[in-house]
Enzyme design. Structure first.
Site: not given
Ligand SMILES: *Cc1c(COP(=O)(O)O)cnc(C)c1O
Length: 338
Positions: A85, A87-89, A91
């Protein structure tokens, strides 16, 4: 490393360790939560600080990425492509790990580009990740990552694609080793471990690790998006995949995976008053921050189960803090008014 555990599968942990590189700063601390335990008049609560892994702002993906990046390095990769997403942690941690190994991070983020980058997206920008925004989850995301990989290949690069959440059987040992680390640190009976469950790799690793160690510890997962049926299937599938990969005679059936979907409530990433209260309670009692998307919901579950009398008074319970802290600031409007 000084392994204190009497394991029924002594060499398998060595074999798992041989499959990874080390860049995430283990072991993470384990701490008592005396004030929270007292306030809830419940069992003995502890916290395993995987929010303090040494990658980006910390979090559980570090343990999985040690395996993925070992493989990427072996294959001579110079470009890492991953997704999540906006706001992916995961990524952001992928981008951070890429930079630490001198590789170029390329992120395919699902969602719209906001006017002002914040939270993890801000960190992605500071890491100078190449960012592509894409609409909606589905096979087209993987298709687009493969398309980018081909483009890099044509330019003479060696790209490597990491799937969402880095949850594949080859990364499950990350949390099996975390279970071993915890058991060695704790030196007593751990009755329950509590964690958030997203793509399932964390819970799968903890369950797999507990089985390998013959520990009596039960792993309770708080699903943040999948139904109980889907999440338990995913967790069992990953655990069995890892068992097959390492050739060990361990199997996980979905029916024995203790995952709860009662705390998803309004949906993934949606803040409700229970989550806000849990964040504030944790900060006010122990001075520790939780994130609104994962660990906040897992803490709502822990508090609820304590209140319902799920545990015995002398049980030892370890809450796995899996990170996610850059997301706190995105919820400033709601959290700031609470
Ligand atoms: C990804 C993530 C989880 C969930 O881990 P899975 O292995 O995907 O189930 C939990 N907490 C945080 C903060 C995460 O970023």
């Amino acid at each position: 490393m000084n392994v204190l555990v009497e394991s029924s599968n002594p060499q398998i942990f060595e074999r798992m360790r041989a499959q990874k590189i080390s860049f995430a700063g283990f072991p993470t601390p384990i701490q008592r939560m005396p004030r929270l335990s007292e306030l809830l008049a419940g069992p003995n609560l502890f916290i395993k600080r995987d929010d303090m892994t040494d990658l980006a702002f910390g979090g559980n993906k570090a343990r999985k990425l040690e395996f993925i990046f070992a493989d990427a390095k072996n294959k001579g990769a110079d470009v890492i492509i991953s997704t999540g997403a906006v706001q992916s942690n995961c990524a952001t941690m992928v981008a951070s790990a890429s930079r630490r190994l001198g590789m170029k991070p390329v992120l395919v983020l699902v969602g719209e580009e906001p006017d002002v980058p914040d939270g993890n997206l801000l960190l992605d920008k500071l890491l100078s990740a190449e960012i592509h925004f894409i609409d909606g989850y589905g096979p087209h995301v993987e298709g687009f990552m493969n398309h980018l990989a081909n483009e890099f290949r044509e330019k003479g690069h060696k790209p490597y694609v990491i799937p969402v959440g880095a949850s594949v059987p080859s990364t499950v040992p990350g949390y099996a080793l975390a279970m071993e680390e915890l058991v060695n640190q704790f030196r007593g009976v751990i009755d329950y471990v509590v964690c958030a469950c997203g793509t399932g790799g964390t819970q799968a690793g903890l369950v797999f690790g507990a089985k390998l160690l013959d520990a009596k510890t039960e792993v309770l997962g708080a699903s943040v998006f999948a139904s109980k049926a889907d999440a338990s299937k995913t967790v069992a599938g990953l655990g069995n995949g890892a068992a097959e990969l390492f050739g060990v005679d361990v199997s996980v059936v979905p029916g024995e995976v203790a995952v709860f979907d009662d705390y998803i409530k309004q949906g993934y990433g949606v803040l409700n008053t229970e989550v806000t209260d849990a964040l504030k309670l944790m900060a006010a009692t122990e001075g520790i921050f939780l994130d609104p998307v994962y660990t906040g919901k897992a803490m709502v579950m822990l508090i609820d189960l304590v209140k319902k009398g799920y545990f015995k008074k002398d049980d030892n319970i370890v809450f796995f803090h899996t990170g996610g802290l850059p997301e706190i600031f995105l919820y400033r409007n709601k959290l700031g008014k609470a």
